[in-house]
Design an enzyme around this catalytic site. Structure first.
Site, PDB file in Angstrom:
ATOM      1  N   GLY A   1       0.801  -1.224   0.000  1.00  0.00           N
ATOM      2  CA  GLY A   1       0.000   0.000   0.000  1.00  0.00           C
ATOM      3  C   GLY A   1       0.829   1.267   0.000  1.00  0.00           C
ATOM      4  O   GLY A   1       0.374   2.319   0.463  1.00  0.00           O
TER       5      GLY A   1
ATOM      6  N   HIS B   1      -0.112   1.047 -12.838  1.00  0.00           N
ATOM      7  CA  HIS B   1       0.540  -0.163 -13.340  1.00  0.00           C
ATOM      8  C   HIS B   1       2.026   0.141 -13.575  1.00  0.00           C
ATOM      9  O   HIS B   1       2.367   1.181 -14.150  1.00  0.00           O
ATOM     10  CB  HIS B   1      -0.122  -0.613 -14.648  1.00  0.00           C
ATOM     11  CG  HIS B   1       0.459  -1.881 -15.180  1.00  0.00           C
ATOM     12  ND1 HIS B   1       0.163  -3.113 -14.644  1.00  0.00           N
ATOM     13  CD2 HIS B   1       1.367  -2.105 -16.160  1.00  0.00           C
ATOM     14  CE1 HIS B   1       0.848  -4.047 -15.274  1.00  0.00           C
ATOM     15  NE2 HIS B   1       1.579  -3.455 -16.208  1.00  0.00           N
TER      16      HIS B   1
HETATM   17  C1  GAR Z   1       2.867  -1.260  -7.491  1.00  0.00           C
HETATM   18  O1  GAR Z   1       4.094  -1.357  -8.144  1.00  0.00           O
HETATM   19  C2  GAR Z   1       1.737  -1.255  -8.512  1.00  0.00           C
HETATM   20  O2  GAR Z   1       2.041  -0.567  -9.676  1.00  0.00           O
HETATM   21  C3  GAR Z   1       1.597  -2.731  -8.769  1.00  0.00           C
HETATM   22  O3  GAR Z   1       1.731  -3.329  -7.507  1.00  0.00           O
HETATM   23  C4  GAR Z   1       2.566  -2.526  -6.687  1.00  0.00           C
HETATM   24  C5  GAR Z   1       1.803  -2.214  -5.417  1.00  0.00           C
HETATM   25  O4  GAR Z   1       2.639  -1.534  -4.527  1.00  0.00           O
HETATM   26  N1  GAR Z   1       0.348  -3.026  -9.379  1.00  0.00           N
HETATM   27  C6  GAR Z   1       0.218  -3.918 -10.352  1.00  0.00           C
HETATM   28  O5  GAR Z   1       1.124  -4.585 -10.779  1.00  0.00           O
HETATM   29  C7  GAR Z   1      -1.198  -4.059 -10.864  1.00  0.00           C
HETATM   30  N2  GAR Z   1      -1.193  -4.815 -12.073  1.00  0.00           N
HETATM   31  P1  GAR Z   1       2.013  -0.805  -3.270  1.00  0.00           P
HETATM   32  O6  GAR Z   1       1.096  -1.820  -2.585  1.00  0.00           O
HETATM   33  O7  GAR Z   1       3.222  -0.506  -2.410  1.00  0.00           O
HETATM   34  O8  GAR Z   1       1.274   0.413  -3.740  1.00  0.00           O
END
Ligand code: GAR
Length: 195
Positions: free
Chosen positions: A11, A107
């Site tokens: 998050g 993304h």
């Molecule tokens: C982030 O890098 C986001 O872009 C990716 O997951 C991570 C979440 O990090 N999302 C995807 O790959 C969706 N297809 P976070 O929980 O620290 O925000």
């Protein structure tokens, strides 16, 4: 603007958005954080910050059953924008339609290149010299909705997937918050017909 946030993991994007709200840099409030993972760090962060949380465990459930449970849980909530922040589930078109409000996703690649899981690894292994991140509207095509903003990150000779991912994540935090701000300020208009 009232934000409904979905996340499955750390998050950090949500934390960046929330920090901007606390600093009065984003005229928004978080209605609730929803997760499919009960011990996700995003849920712990929300609880520590007195934000309502909803956890719907998907284990042993068909997708439509799981999504129905979420819909039941958020039925009475008042929100203007849905924010996917590391939410690792594919939304059905019925679910997207039932949310009614625009849904944003971040993304970690320059879409339409490298959609789906592990986008940073996909880009690294392909050997691209430039990658980055994308904020887009969510439609029924995975990572295929209208692109709202993108930021580039150069791949360095000594990069690993982890070091590259970390630099992309820094840019994600900036671009996601900025895009939400521009939506609130009316600089970006969300035409639901075009998602
Ligand atoms: C982030 O890098 C986001 O872009 C990716 O997951 C991570 C979440 O990090 N999302 C995807 O790959 C969706 N297809 P976070 O929980 O620290 O925000």
């Amino acid at each position: 603007m009232r934000l409904l946030v979905f996340g499955s993991g750390i998050g950090s994007n949500f934390q960046a958005i929330h920090r901007s709200i606390l600093k009065n840099e984003l005229d928004a409030e978080v209605v609730a954080v929803i997760s499919d993972v009960h011990d996700a760090a995003i849920i712990e962060y929300a609880k520590n910050n007195d934000i309502d949380t909803i956890v719907v465990d998907n284990s042993g459930k068909e997708r439509h059953e799981y999504e129905r449970l979420i819909i039941d849980n958020i039925h009475d909530l008042n929100y203007d924008l849905v924010i996917l922040a590391g939410y690792m589930r594919i939304l059905s078109s019925e679910f997207i339609r039932s949310l009614k409000m625009p849904i944003l996703n971040i993304h970690p690649s320059i879409l339409p290149s490298f959609p789906g899981l592990n986008a940073q690894k996909q880009a690294f292994e392909y050997g691209v010299k430039i990658t980055g991140c994308t904020v887009h509207l969510v439609n029924e095509i995975v990572d295929g909705g209208k692109i709202l903003a993108q930021r580039c990150v150069e791949v360095k000779n000594n990069d690993t997937v982890d070091s590259l991912s970390a630099r992309i994540l820094e840019q994600e935090h900036i671009i996601y918050t900025k895009t939400i701000r521009e939506i609130i300020q009316g600089k970006i208009t969300l035409n639901m017909q075009k998602i």
